[in-house]
Structure formats: C-alpha cells, structure tokens
Design a protein around this motif. Structure first.
Motif, mmCIF file in Angstrom:
data_model
loop_
_atom_site.group_PDB
_atom_site.id
_atom_site.type_symbol
_atom_site.label_atom_id
_atom_site.label_comp_id
_atom_site.label_asym_id
_atom_site.label_seq_id
_atom_site.Cartn_x
_atom_site.Cartn_y
_atom_site.Cartn_z
ATOM 1 N N GLU A 260 42.444 9.495 86.756
ATOM 2 C CA GLU A 260 41.731 8.584 87.660
ATOM 3 C C GLU A 260 41.715 7.160 87.102
ATOM 4 O O GLU A 260 41.936 6.193 87.839
ATOM 5 C CB GLU A 260 40.295 9.072 87.894
ATOM 6 N N GLU A 261 41.442 7.031 85.816
ATOM 7 C CA GLU A 261 41.412 5.701 85.202
ATOM 8 C C GLU A 261 42.796 5.051 85.230
ATOM 9 O O GLU A 261 42.930 3.864 85.498
ATOM 10 C CB GLU A 261 40.914 5.809 83.765
ATOM 11 N N GLN B 254 45.178 5.611 87.442
ATOM 12 C CA GLN B 254 45.479 5.212 88.814
ATOM 13 C C GLN B 254 44.747 3.927 89.185
ATOM 14 O O GLN B 254 45.301 3.073 89.890
ATOM 15 C CB GLN B 254 45.113 6.335 89.775
ATOM 16 N N LYS B 255 43.511 3.745 88.702
ATOM 17 C CA LYS B 255 42.781 2.503 88.964
ATOM 18 C C LYS B 255 43.475 1.315 88.307
ATOM 19 O O LYS B 255 43.607 0.250 88.917
ATOM 20 C CB LYS B 255 41.347 2.611 88.451
#
Length: 67
Positions: A34-35, A37-38
């Motif tokens: 998730e990090e 992708q951000k």
C-alpha cells in the motif's frame, strides 16, 4: 585462517551484498504494497502514459492489479 574458511567468508559476503542490494528493489515493495502504491501515485502524478509510451506498444497496466 584456513583456505576453506576464507573462501566461505568471501562467498558469504558476496551473497550478503546481493541480498542487501535486492531488499530495497524487490522485497520492500512486496512487503509494503500500500505504501509503495501511494509513493508511485505521487511520483507518476501528471504523467500521461500514452505520451511516454512508444507508438504501437500496449500501454502498461498496474503490475499489482488483480487479473
């Protein structure tokens, strides 16, 4: 120091260096998806894929997307 121990330490050090180099490139994005992708959304903001991609090639898609 025996020759076998020296050889083992040299090869072990080499393998350790390869592992240390691959961690931020390969394993970190897999563990912190998730990090990552951000960060990629911020880094790629404002870029139009069609303008960057060479003509005639398929536009790249999200490699983490589900099929």
């Amino acid at each position: 120091m025996t020759p076998n121990l020296r050889t083992t330490l040299i090869f072990g050090g080499f393998i350790s260096l390869i592992g240390a180099a691959f961690y931020p490139i390969y394993f970190w994005p897999l563990m912190w998806l998730e990090e990552y992708q951000k960060e990629q959304a911020i880094n790629r903001g404002g870029i139009v894929q069609e303008d960057v991609q060479p003509p005639g090639l398929k536009v790249w898609s999200d490699p983490f997307g589900r099929k």
